[in-house]
Enzyme design. Structure first.
Site, PDB file in Angstrom:
ATOM      1  N   CYS A 299       1.288  -1.437   0.120  1.00 52.96           N
ATOM      2  CA  CYS A 299       0.167  -0.227   0.271  1.00 52.96           C
ATOM      3  C   CYS A 299       0.711   1.214   0.361  1.00 52.96           C
ATOM      4  O   CYS A 299       2.083   1.122   0.755  1.00 52.96           O
ATOM      5  CB  CYS A 299      -0.559   0.077   0.884  1.00 52.96           C
ATOM      6  SG  CYS A 299      -1.734  -2.049   1.776  1.00 52.96           S
TER       7      CYS A 299
ATOM      8  N   TYR B  66      -6.301   3.363  -5.534  1.00 53.62           N
ATOM      9  CA  TYR B  66      -6.516   2.157  -6.781  1.00 53.62           C
ATOM     10  C   TYR B  66      -6.449   0.628  -6.520  1.00 53.62           C
ATOM     11  O   TYR B  66      -5.358   1.044  -5.476  1.00 53.62           O
ATOM     12  CB  TYR B  66      -5.589   2.457  -7.012  1.00 53.62           C
ATOM     13  CG  TYR B  66      -5.914   4.150  -9.133  1.00 53.62           C
ATOM     14  CD1 TYR B  66      -6.875   4.368 -10.196  1.00 53.62           C
ATOM     15  CD2 TYR B  66      -5.941   4.753  -8.022  1.00 53.62           C
ATOM     16  CE1 TYR B  66      -6.354   4.316 -11.005  1.00 53.62           C
ATOM     17  CE2 TYR B  66      -6.268   6.487  -9.037  1.00 53.62           C
ATOM     18  CZ  TYR B  66      -6.701   5.743 -10.506  1.00 53.62           C
ATOM     19  OH  TYR B  66      -6.764   7.345 -11.340  1.00 53.62           O
TER      20      TYR B  66
END
Length: 322
Positions: free
Chosen positions: A176, A241
């Site tokens: 992430c 995303y």
């Protein structure tokens, strides 16, 4: 699955120390240094130039060393350049921040977007994660979350390092992070900028070679918008995303970023969720991962197993979750 991680936790103690010999200085080395890329043109058409970087650490000389954790998978050379920081620290407690995380907080420039994912500017990672600025200036930055599955359709999870500024030691999806305000990671076509950023960060955090992660195999399935405080000072406000990829890879975690990793199947993930909900073993999950789990993951896991991920993709909708 030769050399890949098993479902057990990996020990990171073998990664301590061990810089290799210093390479000879060359112009080509300079060209390969993502750390030296800064942007001087407007956000609509940024272009890179070689120059000073944001660096709050008081370094006094040009120092080249090799490291497996450079910001570019194409080069192992890292540069430290003396320069005055362009962002002022918020309070004296920042002096106790881990040196690696502190450097990244000031060097990395996140991409600011509006709620329709239109680029509106850029700011330091430091400012983008201060809850005071998030609330007062409504700072929203672009992010990505990678979900990497092996050929047995097990999902690779990581536990964030204890030195991370936001959400230390929480368990989360494979990787992430944020696309940065640089030319290669601002490319909108086919979401190439986000894919480039994911490939870069998977190498930085987990040591997965770019050659093992073809850009065209990252499948963007959707986007979420969420806000989550980490503590009284830090937090996240991201347009995230969600990228899925199925690959057998060799994992070699960077202890500055990752505390532990493990692969899980669906039942093992459900067990982790139950433990986190019950507060067992001090287990915590990142808020963005939990949002994806609760809203999409198990449904999308079916497409992973069937090889039909493209059918699940919806990149037109931005899901506002809380």
């Amino acid at each position: 699955m030769s050399g890949s991680v098993t479902s057990s936790f990996l020990s990171l103690t073998s990664r301590a120390g061990g810089l290799v010999s210093t390479p000879k200085f060359s112009i080509q080395n300079l060209r390969n240094l993502n750390q030296l890329l800064v942007f001087s043109s407007p956000s609509s058409n940024p272009s890179p130039r070689i120059g000073y970087i944001r660096n709050p650490l008081p370094l006094c000389r040009f120092n080249l060393t090799t490291s497996p954790y450079s910001s570019s998978a194409s080069s192992s050379v890292v540069a430290n350049v003396s320069a005055a920081p362009s962002t002022t620290m918020g309070d004296v407690t920042d002096a106790g921040m881990d040196a690696v995380q502190r450097r990244l907080m000031f060097e990395d420039e996140c991409i600011l977007v509006d709620e329709n994912d239109k680029v509106v500017g850029h700011d330091s990672k430091y400012n983008c994660h201060l809850m005071e600025k998030i609330e007062s200036e409504n700072l929203l930055h672009r992010a990505f979350s990678v979900f990497l599955f092996n050929s047995k359709y097990e999902l690779l999870l990581q536990q964030r390092s204890s030195t991370k500024v936001t959400f230390p030691l929480v368990w989360t999806n494979t990787c992430c992070s944020h696309p940065l305000y640089r030319e290669s990671e601002l490319i909108e076509e086919n979401h190439l900028g986000v894919r480039n950023a994911a490939q870069r960060k998977l190498f930085d955090e987990l040591g997965i070679a770019a050659s093992d992660l073809p850009l065209n195999e990252f499948i963007p399935l959707g986007r979420i918008l969420y806000k989550a405080p980490s503590d009284g000072k830090w937090g996240e406000h991201e347009l995230d995303y969600l990228l899925f990829i199925v690959r057998d890879v060799n994992v070699n975690p960077n202890p500055d970023e990752v505390s532990s990793v493990r692969y899980v199947n669906r039942d093992q993930l459900r067990e982790l969720l139950q433990k986190a909900d019950a507060g067992e073993e001090g287990l915590k999950l990142s808020p963005w991962f939990r949002l994806v789990v609760d809203n999409f993951l198990f449904k999308w896991w079916n497409h992973v197993e069937k090889g039909t991920l493209q059918q699940a993709a919806d990149m037109k909708t931005i899901h506002k979750l809380s």
